[in-house]
Scaffold this motif. Structure first.
Motif, PDB file in Angstrom:
ATOM      1  N   ALA A 185       0.843  -1.203   0.000  1.00 25.53           N
ATOM      2  CA  ALA A 185       0.000   0.000   0.000  1.00 25.53           C
ATOM      3  C   ALA A 185       0.874   1.248   0.000  1.00 25.53           C
ATOM      4  O   ALA A 185       0.569   2.230  -0.680  1.00 25.53           O
ATOM      5  CB  ALA A 185      -0.942  -0.007   1.201  1.00 25.53           C
ATOM      6  N   ALA A 186       1.967   1.208   0.724  1.00 25.04           N
ATOM      7  CA  ALA A 186       2.895   2.342   0.737  1.00 25.04           C
ATOM      8  C   ALA A 186       3.561   2.502  -0.625  1.00 25.04           C
ATOM      9  O   ALA A 186       3.783   3.627  -1.083  1.00 25.04           O
ATOM     10  CB  ALA A 186       3.945   2.149   1.827  1.00 25.04           C
ATOM     11  N   TRP A 187       3.862   1.393  -1.294  1.00 25.14           N
ATOM     12  CA  TRP A 187       4.473   1.472  -2.616  1.00 25.14           C
ATOM     13  C   TRP A 187       3.550   2.217  -3.574  1.00 25.14           C
ATOM     14  O   TRP A 187       3.988   3.074  -4.328  1.00 25.14           O
ATOM     15  CB  TRP A 187       4.749   0.097  -3.191  1.00 25.14           C
ATOM     16  N   TYR A 188       2.261   1.858  -3.542  1.00 23.23           N
ATOM     17  CA  TYR A 188       1.283   2.544  -4.400  1.00 23.23           C
ATOM     18  C   TYR A 188       1.247   4.036  -4.064  1.00 23.23           C
ATOM     19  O   TYR A 188       1.243   4.874  -4.960  1.00 23.23           O
ATOM     20  CB  TYR A 188      -0.116   1.949  -4.226  1.00 23.23           C
ATOM     21  N   GLY A 189       1.187   4.348  -2.790  1.00 24.41           N
ATOM     22  CA  GLY A 189       1.128   5.744  -2.379  1.00 24.41           C
ATOM     23  C   GLY A 189       2.331   6.537  -2.859  1.00 24.41           C
ATOM     24  O   GLY A 189       2.196   7.651  -3.372  1.00 24.41           O
ATOM     25  N   LEU A 190       3.519   5.952  -2.709  1.00 20.82           N
ATOM     26  CA  LEU A 190       4.731   6.641  -3.143  1.00 20.82           C
ATOM     27  C   LEU A 190       4.789   6.783  -4.655  1.00 20.82           C
ATOM     28  O   LEU A 190       5.115   7.852  -5.182  1.00 20.82           O
ATOM     29  CB  LEU A 190       5.968   5.903  -2.614  1.00 20.82           C
ATOM     30  N   ALA A 191       4.453   5.722  -5.380  1.00 23.26           N
ATOM     31  CA  ALA A 191       4.461   5.793  -6.846  1.00 23.26           C
ATOM     32  C   ALA A 191       3.483   6.858  -7.328  1.00 23.26           C
ATOM     33  O   ALA A 191       3.821   7.686  -8.190  1.00 23.26           O
ATOM     34  CB  ALA A 191       4.120   4.439  -7.442  1.00 23.26           C
ATOM     35  N   LYS A 192       2.286   6.866  -6.759  1.00 20.93           N
ATOM     36  CA  LYS A 192       1.271   7.846  -7.166  1.00 20.93           C
ATOM     37  C   LYS A 192       1.728   9.271  -6.842  1.00 20.93           C
ATOM     38  O   LYS A 192       1.597  10.179  -7.662  1.00 20.93           O
ATOM     39  CB  LYS A 192      -0.055   7.547  -6.483  1.00 20.93           C
ATOM     40  N   MET A 193       2.264   9.467  -5.647  1.00 23.07           N
ATOM     41  CA  MET A 193       2.707  10.799  -5.248  1.00 23.07           C
ATOM     42  C   MET A 193       3.784  11.312  -6.200  1.00 23.07           C
ATOM     43  O   MET A 193       3.720  12.447  -6.677  1.00 23.07           O
ATOM     44  CB  MET A 193       3.242  10.780  -3.819  1.00 23.07           C
ATOM     45  N   TYR A 194       4.773  10.468  -6.495  1.00 26.89           N
ATOM     46  CA  TYR A 194       5.855  10.905  -7.369  1.00 26.89           C
ATOM     47  C   TYR A 194       5.368  11.133  -8.795  1.00 26.89           C
ATOM     48  O   TYR A 194       5.824  12.064  -9.476  1.00 26.89           O
ATOM     49  CB  TYR A 194       7.019   9.914  -7.332  1.00 26.89           C
ATOM     50  N   LEU A 195       4.440  10.318  -9.277  1.00 27.93           N
ATOM     51  CA  LEU A 195       3.886  10.545 -10.615  1.00 27.93           C
ATOM     52  C   LEU A 195       3.126  11.861 -10.663  1.00 27.93           C
ATOM     53  O   LEU A 195       3.292  12.648 -11.599  1.00 27.93           O
ATOM     54  CB  LEU A 195       2.973   9.386 -11.025  1.00 27.93           C
ATOM     55  N   LEU A 196       2.296  12.089  -9.669  1.00 26.86           N
ATOM     56  CA  LEU A 196       1.477  13.305  -9.658  1.00 26.86           C
ATOM     57  C   LEU A 196       2.304  14.572  -9.493  1.00 26.86           C
ATOM     58  O   LEU A 196       1.887  15.641  -9.931  1.00 26.86           O
ATOM     59  CB  LEU A 196       0.409  13.213  -8.561  1.00 26.86           C
ATOM     60  N   THR A 197       3.473  14.447  -8.890  1.00 27.73           N
ATOM     61  CA  THR A 197       4.345  15.621  -8.715  1.00 27.73           C
ATOM     62  C   THR A 197       5.447  15.654  -9.781  1.00 27.73           C
ATOM     63  O   THR A 197       6.396  16.428  -9.655  1.00 27.73           O
ATOM     64  CB  THR A 197       4.968  15.638  -7.300  1.00 27.73           C
ATOM     65  N   GLU A 198       5.289  14.810 -10.799  1.00 25.67           N
ATOM     66  CA  GLU A 198       6.203  14.746 -11.947  1.00 25.67           C
ATOM     67  C   GLU A 198       7.646  14.456 -11.550  1.00 25.67           C
ATOM     68  O   GLU A 198       8.589  14.891 -12.193  1.00 25.67           O
ATOM     69  CB  GLU A 198       6.089  16.017 -12.797  1.00 25.67           C
ATOM     70  N   GLN A 199       7.823  13.673 -10.486  1.00 30.26           N
ATOM     71  CA  GLN A 199       9.144  13.202 -10.066  1.00 30.26           C
ATOM     72  C   GLN A 199       9.272  11.760 -10.546  1.00 30.26           C
ATOM     73  O   GLN A 199       9.336  10.820  -9.757  1.00 30.26           O
ATOM     74  CB  GLN A 199       9.286  13.310  -8.554  1.00 30.26           C
ATOM     75  N   TYR A 200       9.285  11.615 -11.865  1.00 34.31           N
ATOM     76  CA  TYR A 200       9.208  10.300 -12.492  1.00 34.31           C
ATOM     77  C   TYR A 200      10.348   9.371 -12.085  1.00 34.31           C
ATOM     78  O   TYR A 200      10.128   8.179 -11.879  1.00 34.31           O
ATOM     79  CB  TYR A 200       9.144  10.449 -14.005  1.00 34.31           C
ATOM     80  N   ASP A 201      11.552   9.904 -11.951  1.00 36.79           N
ATOM     81  CA  ASP A 201      12.685   9.071 -11.573  1.00 36.79           C
ATOM     82  C   ASP A 201      12.480   8.440 -10.195  1.00 36.79           C
ATOM     83  O   ASP A 201      12.893   7.307  -9.956  1.00 36.79           O
ATOM     84  CB  ASP A 201      13.991   9.867 -11.613  1.00 36.79           C
ATOM     85  N   LYS A 202      11.827   9.169  -9.310  1.00 37.46           N
ATOM     86  CA  LYS A 202      11.546   8.630  -7.977  1.00 37.46           C
ATOM     87  C   LYS A 202      10.355   7.669  -7.997  1.00 37.46           C
ATOM     88  O   LYS A 202      10.233   6.818  -7.120  1.00 37.46           O
ATOM     89  CB  LYS A 202      11.275   9.768  -6.987  1.00 37.46           C
ATOM     90  N   ALA A 203       9.485   7.799  -8.988  1.00 31.42           N
ATOM     91  CA  ALA A 203       8.327   6.905  -9.106  1.00 31.42           C
ATOM     92  C   ALA A 203       8.730   5.531  -9.629  1.00 31.42           C
ATOM     93  O   ALA A 203       8.113   4.520  -9.271  1.00 31.42           O
ATOM     94  CB  ALA A 203       7.273   7.518 -10.026  1.00 31.42           C
ATOM     95  N   VAL A 204       9.761   5.483 -10.461  1.00 32.90           N
ATOM     96  CA  VAL A 204      10.145   4.229 -11.124  1.00 32.90           C
ATOM     97  C   VAL A 204      10.385   3.074 -10.153  1.00 32.90           C
ATOM     98  O   VAL A 204       9.807   1.995 -10.322  1.00 32.90           O
ATOM     99  CB  VAL A 204      11.365   4.438 -12.065  1.00 32.90           C
ATOM    100  N   PRO A 205      11.230   3.224  -9.110  1.00 28.41           N
ATOM    101  CA  PRO A 205      11.489   2.047  -8.267  1.00 28.41           C
ATOM    102  C   PRO A 205      10.232   1.520  -7.560  1.00 28.41           C
ATOM    103  O   PRO A 205      10.074   0.316  -7.380  1.00 28.41           O
ATOM    104  CB  PRO A 205      12.528   2.524  -7.253  1.00 28.41           C
ATOM    105  N   TRP A 206       9.335   2.423  -7.188  1.00 26.50           N
ATOM    106  CA  TRP A 206       8.114   1.984  -6.507  1.00 26.50           C
ATOM    107  C   TRP A 206       7.166   1.319  -7.497  1.00 26.50           C
ATOM    108  O   TRP A 206       6.563   0.289  -7.187  1.00 26.50           O
ATOM    109  CB  TRP A 206       7.445   3.161  -5.794  1.00 26.50           C
ATOM    110  N   ALA A 207       7.062   1.892  -8.686  1.00 29.23           N
ATOM    111  CA  ALA A 207       6.203   1.296  -9.714  1.00 29.23           C
ATOM    112  C   ALA A 207       6.752  -0.067 -10.139  1.00 29.23           C
ATOM    113  O   ALA A 207       5.979  -0.997 -10.406  1.00 29.23           O
ATOM    114  CB  ALA A 207       6.095   2.235 -10.912  1.00 29.23           C
TER     115      ALA A 207
END
Length: 179
Positions: free
Chosen positions: A8-30
């Protein structure tokens, strides 16, 4: 550091980074989400968006938090105020019908007030939206147990045990049922 058993935390982090356009930080969680859920189209879409460094409008709409804050609803439910909590979860579903967490919350409100059939439908919807949603899996198992379908409930709790090898709601459901 987020433990390996916290999807659940992985989803939250991936979504947060995607929505804030921090794609590089979203990749490991996604990547973690997609690896754990190889057949989940939503997980694949999160990963593709992170790697493409682009979030299409449909995916954005799906992952943006609803205007409704469901934390208050969970607080009300924990205080035994299921009707008040249900109203908030219903508003969240109206704002975003694809919110598995709102369906899970409404499911627990309905289950706690004896409306098992309606609760079951919301747990099933949450699982359809997020196949490994532990809360919804537990809720569905509890509904099945109430319906006298103990073997089906046990199968879901055992699946939860395989997916999350640490103590969880499935552990409790199994223990209570076997006792």
């Amino acid at each position: 550091r987020v433990k390996e058993t916290a999807p659940a935390a992985w989803y939250g982090l991936a979504k947060m980074y995607l929505l804030t356009e921090q794609y590089d930080k979203a990749v490991p969680w996604a990547e973690r989400i997609a690896k754990q859920n190889p057949d989940d189209e939503g997980a694949a879409r999160l990963l593709a968006a992170a790697k493409a460094e682009a979030l299409d409008d449909d995916l954005r709409k799906m992952i943006e938090p609803a205007d409704v804050d469901t934390r208050q609803a969970w607080k009300l439910l924990s205080q035994g105020r299921a009707a008040a909590a249900a109203a908030i979860f219903q508003a969240a579903i109206k704002a975003n019908p694809k919110d598995p967490h709102a369906h899970n919350g409404l499911g627990f409100c309905l289950l706690n007030t004896g409306e098992t059939a309606k609760a079951k439908a919301h747990f099933e919807k949450a699982i359809a939206l997020e196949p490994k949603h532990a809360g919804a899996m537990n809720g569905l198992a509890r509904c099945l147990k109430v319906e006298g379908k103990t073997d089906e409930a046990i199968a879901i709790w055992e699946k939860m045990e395989r997916l999350m090898p640490r103590p969880n709601a499935g552990t409790t459901g199994l223990a209570q049922t076997h006792l």
